[in-house]
Design a protein around this motif. Structure first.
Motif, PDB file in Angstrom:
ATOM      1  N   GLY A   2       9.354 -17.446  -6.126  1.00  0.00           N
ATOM      2  CA  GLY A   2      10.766 -17.335  -5.810  1.00  0.00           C
ATOM      3  C   GLY A   2      11.076 -16.286  -4.778  1.00  0.00           C
ATOM      4  N   THR A   3      12.315 -15.824  -4.798  1.00  0.00           N
ATOM      5  CA  THR A   3      12.766 -14.820  -3.840  1.00  0.00           C
ATOM      6  C   THR A   3      13.076 -13.494  -4.523  1.00  0.00           C
ATOM      7  N   ALA A   4      12.650 -13.346  -5.768  1.00  0.00           N
ATOM      8  CA  ALA A   4      12.913 -12.101  -6.489  1.00  0.00           C
ATOM      9  C   ALA A   4      12.156 -10.950  -5.845  1.00  0.00           C
ATOM     10  N   ARG A   5      12.654  -9.732  -6.061  1.00  0.00           N
ATOM     11  CA  ARG A   5      11.964  -8.556  -5.560  1.00  0.00           C
ATOM     12  C   ARG A   5      10.584  -8.476  -6.194  1.00  0.00           C
ATOM     13  N   ARG A   6       9.605  -8.085  -5.387  1.00  0.00           N
ATOM     14  CA  ARG A   6       8.227  -8.089  -5.839  1.00  0.00           C
ATOM     15  C   ARG A   6       7.691  -6.669  -5.894  1.00  0.00           C
ATOM     16  N   THR A   7       7.126  -6.298  -7.008  1.00  0.00           N
ATOM     17  CA  THR A   7       6.509  -4.997  -7.153  1.00  0.00           C
ATOM     18  C   THR A   7       5.071  -5.069  -6.666  1.00  0.00           C
ATOM     19  N   VAL A   8       4.665  -4.052  -5.922  1.00  0.00           N
ATOM     20  CA  VAL A   8       3.307  -3.956  -5.408  1.00  0.00           C
ATOM     21  C   VAL A   8       2.665  -2.715  -6.020  1.00  0.00           C
ATOM     22  N   LEU A  21       0.225   1.905   2.521  1.00  0.00           N
ATOM     23  CA  LEU A  21       1.465   2.336   1.882  1.00  0.00           C
ATOM     24  C   LEU A  21       2.474   2.787   2.929  1.00  0.00           C
ATOM     25  N   THR A  22       2.035   3.633   3.848  1.00  0.00           N
ATOM     26  CA  THR A  22       2.925   4.132   4.900  1.00  0.00           C
ATOM     27  C   THR A  22       3.477   2.989   5.738  1.00  0.00           C
ATOM     28  N   GLY A  23       2.582   2.074   6.138  1.00  0.00           N
ATOM     29  CA  GLY A  23       3.018   0.957   6.969  1.00  0.00           C
ATOM     30  C   GLY A  23       3.965   0.025   6.246  1.00  0.00           C
ATOM     31  N   ALA A  24       3.692  -0.253   4.968  1.00  0.00           N
ATOM     32  CA  ALA A  24       4.549  -1.161   4.201  1.00  0.00           C
ATOM     33  C   ALA A  24       5.943  -0.584   4.017  1.00  0.00           C
ATOM     34  N   LEU A  25       6.010   0.700   3.745  1.00  0.00           N
ATOM     35  CA  LEU A  25       7.322   1.332   3.570  1.00  0.00           C
ATOM     36  C   LEU A  25       8.091   1.352   4.892  1.00  0.00           C
ATOM     37  N   ALA A  26       7.381   1.667   5.981  1.00  0.00           N
ATOM     38  CA  ALA A  26       8.036   1.645   7.292  1.00  0.00           C
ATOM     39  C   ALA A  26       8.467   0.227   7.655  1.00  0.00           C
ATOM     40  N   GLY A  28       9.745  -1.886   5.637  1.00  0.00           N
ATOM     41  CA  GLY A  28      10.899  -2.316   4.864  1.00  0.00           C
ATOM     42  C   GLY A  28      10.709  -2.454   3.370  1.00  0.00           C
ATOM     43  N   LEU A  29       9.499  -2.221   2.854  1.00  0.00           N
ATOM     44  CA  LEU A  29       9.310  -2.310   1.403  1.00  0.00           C
ATOM     45  C   LEU A  29      10.060  -1.171   0.725  1.00  0.00           C
ATOM     46  N   ASP A  30      10.816  -1.494  -0.305  1.00  0.00           N
ATOM     47  CA  ASP A  30      11.586  -0.487  -1.038  1.00  0.00           C
ATOM     48  C   ASP A  30      10.635   0.386  -1.848  1.00  0.00           C
ATOM     49  N   PRO A  31      10.709   1.716  -1.721  1.00  0.00           N
ATOM     50  CA  PRO A  31       9.823   2.588  -2.484  1.00  0.00           C
ATOM     51  C   PRO A  31       9.886   2.346  -3.991  1.00  0.00           C
ATOM     52  N   SER A  32      11.046   1.913  -4.477  1.00  0.00           N
ATOM     53  CA  SER A  32      11.172   1.680  -5.917  1.00  0.00           C
ATOM     54  C   SER A  32      10.368   0.458  -6.370  1.00  0.00           C
ATOM     55  N   ASP A  33       9.885  -0.341  -5.407  1.00  0.00           N
ATOM     56  CA  ASP A  33       9.077  -1.514  -5.734  1.00  0.00           C
ATOM     57  C   ASP A  33       7.586  -1.242  -5.574  1.00  0.00           C
ATOM     58  N   MET A  34       7.219   0.037  -5.445  1.00  0.00           N
ATOM     59  CA  MET A  34       5.826   0.382  -5.190  1.00  0.00           C
ATOM     60  C   MET A  34       5.302   1.334  -6.265  1.00  0.00           C
ATOM     61  N   TRP A  35       4.130   0.986  -6.813  1.00  0.00           N
ATOM     62  CA  TRP A  35       3.393   1.867  -7.704  1.00  0.00           C
ATOM     63  C   TRP A  35       2.089   2.268  -7.032  1.00  0.00           C
ATOM     64  N   VAL A  36       1.691   3.522  -7.200  1.00  0.00           N
ATOM     65  CA  VAL A  36       0.413   3.989  -6.670  1.00  0.00           C
ATOM     66  C   VAL A  36      -0.343   4.710  -7.777  1.00  0.00           C
ATOM     67  N   THR A  37      -1.659   4.664  -7.676  1.00  0.00           N
ATOM     68  CA  THR A  37      -2.480   5.429  -8.608  1.00  0.00           C
ATOM     69  C   THR A  37      -3.497   6.266  -7.835  1.00  0.00           C
ATOM     70  N   ALA A  38      -3.935   7.315  -8.474  1.00  0.00           N
ATOM     71  CA  ALA A  38      -4.997   8.166  -7.945  1.00  0.00           C
ATOM     72  C   ALA A  38      -5.699   8.811  -9.139  1.00  0.00           C
ATOM     73  N   ARG A  39      -6.882   9.339  -8.908  1.00  0.00           N
ATOM     74  CA  ARG A  39      -7.645   9.932 -10.010  1.00  0.00           C
ATOM     75  C   ARG A  39      -7.004  11.219 -10.520  1.00  0.00           C
ATOM     76  N   SER A  40      -6.479  12.023  -9.594  1.00  0.00           N
ATOM     77  CA  SER A  40      -5.930  13.316 -10.002  1.00  0.00           C
ATOM     78  C   SER A  40      -4.414  13.281 -10.030  1.00  0.00           C
ATOM     79  N   PHE A 152       3.327  -9.314   2.659  1.00  0.00           N
ATOM     80  CA  PHE A 152       3.160  -7.896   2.354  1.00  0.00           C
ATOM     81  C   PHE A 152       2.368  -7.198   3.458  1.00  0.00           C
ATOM     82  N   PHE A 153       1.233  -7.749   3.841  1.00  0.00           N
ATOM     83  CA  PHE A 153       0.413  -7.108   4.869  1.00  0.00           C
ATOM     84  C   PHE A 153       1.078  -7.173   6.243  1.00  0.00           C
ATOM     85  N   GLU A 154       1.915  -8.164   6.483  1.00  0.00           N
ATOM     86  CA  GLU A 154       2.614  -8.253   7.759  1.00  0.00           C
ATOM     87  C   GLU A 154       3.627  -7.127   7.937  1.00  0.00           C
TER      88      GLU A 154
END
Length: 262
Positions: A2-8, A21-26, A28-40, A152-154
């Motif tokens: 569909g056309t619903a907002r998609r979480t990445v 991450l930097t490119g996707a946000l620049a 137009g991806l909404d930061p609230s739709d993005m989760w990131v993980t790291a070890r620390s 997403f990658f575009e």
């Protein structure tokens, strides 16, 4: 989907993950739709502070509600992470691996039913919106899922859909390509310094030369050698300098370097 907002979700946000991450946000991806993980936790805190995205050290939490899950981890850690998140992935999600040498068949064997797989090989130039991502959706991907991943990658550059067996052949030119361009740029800047040109000025000149050359190469369908010949008049200094490069076998060295087996 569909056309619903998609979480990445980005599982593993090292150099490549942060570039995307930097490119996707620049893009137009909404930061609230993005989760990131790291070890620390310190790294997670730095990412959430810099980009206003959601962050955690728990991969399963990040993946739980994501429609696109990007595995930006080395091949050796991929199996463990898939085992960690498999039970939390929602039906219809697409898991995209950036790990070199991990096949789609390997991924699909490790994923639960209803979750699709894709492989991608991006480049660090995604961080400035000019990335190049080689993308192969798996047979498990529907047309809509493949389009979701492509879009997403575009956000951070150009996407080329390729056959899976082309990753090893093309990635030295795509994801590895900036290294060779920077190698040449560094040498040109150093040559300017030898001639007394300040390095900051030489860098400004070379940056514009590379930008203009890339635009010309894209706009003109003539053979690359023909474009070079237009710059190098017969008997001129340009052609003599190309001849000097040939005497040092620079062209052959580049071909040899880019055809080395990994």
């Amino acid at each position: 989907m569909g056309t619903a907002r998609r979480t990445v979700a980005f599982l593993g946000t090292g150099t490549m993950g942060e570039a995307l991450l930097t490119g996707a946000l620049a893009g137009g991806l909404d930061p609230s739709d993005m989760w990131v993980t790291a070890r620390s936790q310190d790294h997670v805190d730095a990412l959430t502070s810099s980009y206003a995205v959601h962050g955690t050290t728990d991969n399963a939490t990040a993946a739980a509600n994501a429609q696109v899950v990007v595995l930006a981890v080395p091949p050796a850690g991929l199996t463990d992470i898939l085992a960690e998140i498999a039970g939390r992935l929602e039906e219809g999600a697409v898991v995209v691996s950036l790990a070199d040498g991990i096949t789609l068949a390997d991924l699909e064997d490790l994923l639960p039913d209803g979750v699709a797989a894709a492989r991608a090989m991006p480049s660090l130039t995604a961080s400035v919106g000019h990335g190049l991502t080689l993308l192969t959706p798996g047979a498990s991907c529907s047309t809509a899922q493949a389009e979701t991943v492509t879009r997403f990658f575009e956000r951070s550059g150009k996407v080329l859909r390729i056959a899976e067996d082309q990753h090893a052949v093309l990635s030295p030119l795509s994801s590895g390509g900036p290294a060779y361009v920077f190698y040449l740029a560094d040498a040109m800047i150093e040559a300017g310094a030898v001639r007394g040109v300040p390095r900051d000025l030489a860098r400004e000149l070379i940056t514009q030369v590379l930008t203009g050359s890339a635009a010309w190469l894209r706009a003109d369908s003539a053979e690359v050698a023909t474009l070079r010949e237009k710059v190098c008049a017969p008997g001129g200094t340009g052609i003599r300098r190309i001849a000097a490069l040939d005497r040092h076998a620079v062209r052959a060295a580049v071909v040899s370097a880019l055809t080395q087996e990994p």
